[in-house]
Design a protein around this motif. Structure first.
Motif, mmCIF file in Angstrom:
data_model
loop_
_atom_site.group_PDB
_atom_site.id
_atom_site.type_symbol
_atom_site.label_atom_id
_atom_site.label_comp_id
_atom_site.label_asym_id
_atom_site.label_seq_id
_atom_site.Cartn_x
_atom_site.Cartn_y
_atom_site.Cartn_z
ATOM 1 N N GLU A 186 0.962 -1.162 -0.085
ATOM 2 C CA GLU A 186 -0.076 0.033 -0.030
ATOM 3 C C GLU A 186 0.869 1.340 -0.019
ATOM 4 O O GLU A 186 0.768 2.262 -0.861
ATOM 5 N N THR A 187 1.646 1.101 1.010
ATOM 6 C CA THR A 187 2.730 2.459 0.909
ATOM 7 C C THR A 187 3.687 2.779 -0.298
ATOM 8 O O THR A 187 3.633 3.770 -0.831
ATOM 9 N N LEU A 230 2.562 -0.018 14.966
ATOM 10 C CA LEU A 230 3.555 -1.007 14.961
ATOM 11 C C LEU A 230 3.961 -1.554 13.502
ATOM 12 O O LEU A 230 5.164 -1.671 13.411
ATOM 13 N N VAL A 231 2.839 -1.693 12.855
ATOM 14 C CA VAL A 231 3.227 -2.203 11.384
ATOM 15 C C VAL A 231 3.673 -1.083 10.803
ATOM 16 O O VAL A 231 4.833 -1.418 10.131
ATOM 17 N N LYS A 232 3.339 0.050 10.840
ATOM 18 C CA LYS A 232 3.907 1.140 9.935
ATOM 19 C C LYS A 232 5.236 1.261 10.319
ATOM 20 O O LYS A 232 6.358 1.698 9.523
ATOM 21 N N PHE A 233 5.729 1.279 11.601
ATOM 22 C CA PHE A 233 7.130 1.395 12.148
ATOM 23 C C PHE A 233 8.014 0.223 11.378
ATOM 24 O O PHE A 233 9.013 0.860 10.932
ATOM 25 N N LEU A 234 7.616 -0.827 11.193
ATOM 26 C CA LEU A 234 8.656 -1.786 10.409
ATOM 27 C C LEU A 234 8.401 -1.532 9.114
ATOM 28 O O LEU A 234 9.732 -1.962 8.522
ATOM 29 N N VAL A 235 7.405 -1.222 8.499
ATOM 30 C CA VAL A 235 7.633 -0.844 7.105
ATOM 31 C C VAL A 235 8.302 0.303 6.906
ATOM 32 O O VAL A 235 9.323 0.458 6.032
ATOM 33 N N GLY A 236 8.427 1.292 7.773
ATOM 34 C CA GLY A 236 9.301 2.394 7.691
ATOM 35 C C GLY A 236 10.717 2.071 7.868
ATOM 36 O O GLY A 236 11.676 2.701 6.938
ATOM 37 N N LYS A 237 11.237 1.107 8.744
ATOM 38 C CA LYS A 237 12.328 0.563 8.928
ATOM 39 C C LYS A 237 12.745 0.044 7.623
ATOM 40 O O LYS A 237 14.038 0.301 7.210
ATOM 41 N N VAL A 238 12.083 -0.570 6.954
ATOM 42 C CA VAL A 238 12.251 -1.318 5.528
ATOM 43 C C VAL A 238 12.867 -0.121 4.540
ATOM 44 O O VAL A 238 13.790 -0.084 3.958
ATOM 45 N N HIS A 244 9.737 8.732 3.909
ATOM 46 C CA HIS A 244 8.490 8.363 4.395
ATOM 47 C C HIS A 244 8.314 9.193 5.578
ATOM 48 O O HIS A 244 9.133 9.831 6.139
ATOM 49 N N ALA A 245 6.997 9.071 6.185
ATOM 50 C CA ALA A 245 6.630 9.935 7.374
ATOM 51 C C ALA A 245 5.757 8.805 7.961
ATOM 52 O O ALA A 245 4.749 8.942 8.516
ATOM 53 N N LEU A 246 6.032 7.538 8.126
ATOM 54 C CA LEU A 246 5.364 6.425 8.662
ATOM 55 C C LEU A 246 5.652 6.312 10.051
ATOM 56 O O LEU A 246 4.385 5.700 10.957
ATOM 57 N N PHE A 247 6.547 6.723 10.865
ATOM 58 C CA PHE A 247 6.625 6.768 12.279
ATOM 59 C C PHE A 247 7.414 8.079 12.550
ATOM 60 O O PHE A 247 8.061 8.774 11.922
ATOM 61 N N LYS A 248 7.136 8.174 14.085
ATOM 62 C CA LYS A 248 7.989 9.309 14.642
ATOM 63 C C LYS A 248 9.406 9.076 14.835
ATOM 64 O O LYS A 248 9.622 7.806 15.352
ATOM 65 N N ARG A 249 10.356 9.980 14.428
ATOM 66 C CA ARG A 249 11.851 9.309 14.505
ATOM 67 C C ARG A 249 12.365 10.106 16.050
ATOM 68 O O ARG A 249 12.146 10.901 16.587
ATOM 69 N N TRP A 250 13.216 9.081 16.528
ATOM 70 C CA TRP A 250 13.974 9.627 17.758
ATOM 71 C C TRP A 250 14.782 10.889 17.650
ATOM 72 O O TRP A 250 15.396 11.047 16.527
#
Length: 205
Positions: A25-26, A174-182, A190-196
């Protein structure tokens, strides 16, 4: 063909098909052309975990992804003569998400016994990015040795291990975090999760 916009995605029979679906989807939202390969066991898991109707696969894929702006090209896992089986067919890289231990073993041994493994072998021989997202626990020595072998060849191994520092509220977070790491490992913005380090993500928050 713009290789920067063509990418191969594999979904295997490991639990976690939701990861692969969110990845597709992303990428389609980003207007990539996604060349999709699903193993036989992968279709079963899509049915069991997400309730997909797998008796009419093309219709199901169209219903799931047809509204998105990118292009989805579905390849039968047995079609060893598909475009993505050749190194002359240019792609950005390949992601197997989730990746079963069986598929990981096949890739590590260079078996190329189906289109999934052959497409991954093409990435290795052509020096293109290959990302595997294993989802298995516990892991025994053979699993670990296969991952080490592939990592030494430059394959990115990203286990399905979600983080919690960004304050996830839903499974989708949680799913979007892992997709974002990939996507990070492929250099895809991308902007799928908040970064440290973001102002709104602080230690102890």
């Amino acid at each position: 063909m713009d290789k920067q916009k063509a990418i191969v995605v594999g979904i295997t029979g490991a639990s976690g098909s939701i990861y692969g679906v969110k990845l597709i989807e992303t990428l389609l939202e980003m207007e990539f052309t996604v060349h999709l390969v699903v193993s036989g066991a992968g279709w079963r898991v899509l049915k069991e975990e997400l309730g997909w109707k797998t008796s009419s696969r093309e219709e199901t894929l169209q219903g799931q992804f047809g509204h998105l702006p990118g292009k989805l090209v579905h390849h039968n896992v047995a079609d060893i003569g598909a475009s993505i089986a050749s190194g002359s067919f240019l792609t950005y890289g390949m992601i197997v998400m989730p990746c079963s231990m069986g598929t990981l073993s096949s890739i590590a041994s260079g078996a190329s016994d189906n289109l999934m493994a052959r497409a991954a072998d093409v990435m290795l021989k052509e020096g293109r990015p290959l990302v595997l997202v294993p989802r298995e626990t516990p892991l025994h020595a053979i699993h670990l040795e296969n991952m080490l072998k592939l990592a030494r060849l430059g394959v990115r191994i990203i286990p399905a291990m979600p983080a919690f520092y960004f304050g996830p509220q839903t499974i989708d977070d949680l799913v979007k975090f892992l997709v974002g790491k990939v996507l990070d490992n492929l250099g895809i913005e991308h902007a799928l999760f908040k970064r440290w380090g973001d102002d709104h993500v602080q230690p102890g928050e």
